[in-house]
Scaffold this motif. Structure first.
Motif, PDB file in Angstrom:
ATOM      1  N   ALA A  39       0.833  -1.196   0.000  1.00  0.00           N
ATOM      2  CA  ALA A  39       0.000   0.000   0.000  1.00  0.00           C
ATOM      3  C   ALA A  39       0.872   1.252   0.000  1.00  0.00           C
ATOM      4  N   SER A  40       0.702   2.085  -1.021  1.00  0.00           N
ATOM      5  CA  SER A  40       1.416   3.354  -1.101  1.00  0.00           C
ATOM      6  C   SER A  40       0.507   4.461  -0.580  1.00  0.00           C
ATOM      7  N   GLU A  41       0.971   5.152   0.455  1.00  0.00           N
ATOM      8  CA  GLU A  41       0.173   6.242   1.024  1.00  0.00           C
ATOM      9  C   GLU A  41       0.182   7.458   0.112  1.00  0.00           C
ATOM     10  N   ALA A  42       1.299   7.717  -0.542  1.00  0.00           N
ATOM     11  CA  ALA A  42       1.409   8.889  -1.408  1.00  0.00           C
ATOM     12  C   ALA A  42       0.514   8.752  -2.638  1.00  0.00           C
ATOM     13  N   LEU A  43       0.484   7.566  -3.235  1.00  0.00           N
ATOM     14  CA  LEU A  43      -0.306   7.356  -4.447  1.00  0.00           C
ATOM     15  C   LEU A  43      -1.748   6.977  -4.140  1.00  0.00           C
ATOM     16  N   GLY A  44      -2.002   6.468  -2.937  1.00  0.00           N
ATOM     17  CA  GLY A  44      -3.351   6.055  -2.579  1.00  0.00           C
ATOM     18  C   GLY A  44      -3.787   4.792  -3.306  1.00  0.00           C
ATOM     19  N   GLN A  45      -2.852   3.917  -3.616  1.00  0.00           N
ATOM     20  CA  GLN A  45      -3.177   2.673  -4.307  1.00  0.00           C
ATOM     21  C   GLN A  45      -2.206   1.586  -3.877  1.00  0.00           C
ATOM     22  N   HIS A  61      10.672  -2.428   7.883  1.00  0.00           N
ATOM     23  CA  HIS A  61      11.593  -1.796   8.826  1.00  0.00           C
ATOM     24  C   HIS A  61      11.773  -0.301   8.542  1.00  0.00           C
ATOM     25  N   THR A  62      11.817   0.083   7.254  1.00  0.00           N
ATOM     26  CA  THR A  62      12.048   1.484   6.918  1.00  0.00           C
ATOM     27  C   THR A  62      10.796   2.344   7.026  1.00  0.00           C
ATOM     28  N   GLY A  63       9.623   1.725   7.116  1.00  0.00           N
ATOM     29  CA  GLY A  63       8.422   2.525   7.314  1.00  0.00           C
ATOM     30  C   GLY A  63       7.483   2.550   6.133  1.00  0.00           C
ATOM     31  N   GLY A  64       7.539   1.577   5.266  1.00  0.00           N
ATOM     32  CA  GLY A  64       6.599   1.503   4.146  1.00  0.00           C
ATOM     33  C   GLY A  64       7.291   1.603   2.798  1.00  0.00           C
ATOM     34  N   ILE A  65       6.516   1.323   1.756  1.00  0.00           N
ATOM     35  CA  ILE A  65       7.076   1.275   0.409  1.00  0.00           C
ATOM     36  C   ILE A  65       7.493   2.657  -0.079  1.00  0.00           C
ATOM     37  N   ASP A  66       6.779   3.700   0.319  1.00  0.00           N
ATOM     38  CA  ASP A  66       7.123   5.052  -0.128  1.00  0.00           C
ATOM     39  C   ASP A  66       8.506   5.465   0.376  1.00  0.00           C
ATOM     40  N   VAL A  67       8.759   5.271   1.645  1.00  0.00           N
ATOM     41  CA  VAL A  67      10.041   5.645   2.244  1.00  0.00           C
ATOM     42  C   VAL A  67      11.159   4.775   1.673  1.00  0.00           C
ATOM     43  N   PHE A  68      10.872   3.471   1.512  1.00  0.00           N
ATOM     44  CA  PHE A  68      11.887   2.558   0.982  1.00  0.00           C
ATOM     45  C   PHE A  68      12.301   2.955  -0.421  1.00  0.00           C
ATOM     46  N   LEU A  69      11.342   3.271  -1.283  1.00  0.00           N
ATOM     47  CA  LEU A  69      11.670   3.640  -2.662  1.00  0.00           C
ATOM     48  C   LEU A  69      12.438   4.957  -2.727  1.00  0.00           C
ATOM     49  N   MET A  70      12.124   5.902  -1.847  1.00  0.00           N
ATOM     50  CA  MET A  70      12.837   7.176  -1.862  1.00  0.00           C
ATOM     51  C   MET A  70      14.294   6.999  -1.434  1.00  0.00           C
ATOM     52  N   ALA A  76      19.498  -0.544  -8.219  1.00  0.00           N
ATOM     53  CA  ALA A  76      18.986  -1.807  -7.674  1.00  0.00           C
ATOM     54  C   ALA A  76      17.527  -2.040  -8.043  1.00  0.00           C
ATOM     55  N   LEU A  77      16.805  -0.981  -8.385  1.00  0.00           N
ATOM     56  CA  LEU A  77      15.372  -1.100  -8.643  1.00  0.00           C
ATOM     57  C   LEU A  77      15.090  -1.569 -10.066  1.00  0.00           C
ATOM     58  N   SER A  78      13.965  -2.273 -10.228  1.00  0.00           N
ATOM     59  CA  SER A  78      13.532  -2.680 -11.563  1.00  0.00           C
ATOM     60  C   SER A  78      12.891  -1.483 -12.267  1.00  0.00           C
ATOM     61  N   ILE A  79      12.562  -1.663 -13.533  1.00  0.00           N
ATOM     62  CA  ILE A  79      11.954  -0.580 -14.312  1.00  0.00           C
ATOM     63  C   ILE A  79      10.597  -0.193 -13.727  1.00  0.00           C
ATOM     64  N   ARG A  80       9.807  -1.211 -13.319  1.00  0.00           N
ATOM     65  CA  ARG A  80       8.497  -0.918 -12.726  1.00  0.00           C
ATOM     66  C   ARG A  80       8.647  -0.174 -11.398  1.00  0.00           C
ATOM     67  N   ALA A  81       9.614  -0.592 -10.571  1.00  0.00           N
ATOM     68  CA  ALA A  81       9.828   0.069  -9.284  1.00  0.00           C
ATOM     69  C   ALA A  81      10.309   1.503  -9.486  1.00  0.00           C
ATOM     70  N   LEU A  82      11.147   1.726 -10.504  1.00  0.00           N
ATOM     71  CA  LEU A  82      11.591   3.096 -10.806  1.00  0.00           C
ATOM     72  C   LEU A  82      10.412   3.972 -11.228  1.00  0.00           C
ATOM     73  N   ARG A  83       9.499   3.398 -11.993  1.00  0.00           N
ATOM     74  CA  ARG A  83       8.313   4.147 -12.420  1.00  0.00           C
ATOM     75  C   ARG A  83       7.477   4.550 -11.212  1.00  0.00           C
ATOM     76  N   PHE A  84       7.289   3.610 -10.264  1.00  0.00           N
ATOM     77  CA  PHE A  84       6.552   3.930  -9.039  1.00  0.00           C
ATOM     78  C   PHE A  84       7.280   4.990  -8.226  1.00  0.00           C
ATOM     79  N   LYS A  85       8.614   4.918  -8.176  1.00  0.00           N
ATOM     80  CA  LYS A  85       9.398   5.897  -7.427  1.00  0.00           C
ATOM     81  C   LYS A  85       9.202   7.297  -8.011  1.00  0.00           C
TER      82      LYS A  85
END
Length: 97
Positions: A39-45, A61-70, A76-85
């Motif tokens: 669940a991404s809080e910033a994107l709401g999806q 541990h880092t506090g969610g997917i938003d913080v981890f991606l930032m 290290a990230l895939s193309i899809r993960a970079l797009r979400f970032k």
């Protein structure tokens, strides 16, 4: 689909089975990959990613997917993960302005 974590880049490694007689045969170490919805809080999806369970612990541990991606390095990230970032960065800039 490759056996590679979309968040950490962890992939397949090779090594040896070593018998009691010290015979060595090739083997493969595969990462524990699972498809999860985060669940991404910033994107709401929810973001569906193929992630190793080690990376999932790091995300928690880092506090969610938003913080981890930032905090994650782009290499290290895939193309899809970079797009979400990038989508999360745009949302955060829009909300800050």
């Amino acid at each position: 689909m490759s056996r590679r974590c979309e968040l950490t880049g962890k992939g397949v490694m090779t090594g040896h089975h070593v018998s009691h007689a010290n015979n060595k045969t090739k083997r493969v170490f595969r990462p524990n990959l699972q498809t999860v919805s985060l669940a991404s809080e910033a994107l709401g999806q929810n973001l569906r990613l193929r992630v190793s369970m080690n990376a999932l612990r790091s995300v928690d541990h880092t506090g969610g997917i938003d913080v981890f991606l930032m905090k994650a390095k782009d290499g290290a990230l895939s193309i899809r993960a970079l797009r979400f970032k990038r989508m999360i960065q745009k949302k955060q800039l829009a909300s800050a302005a």
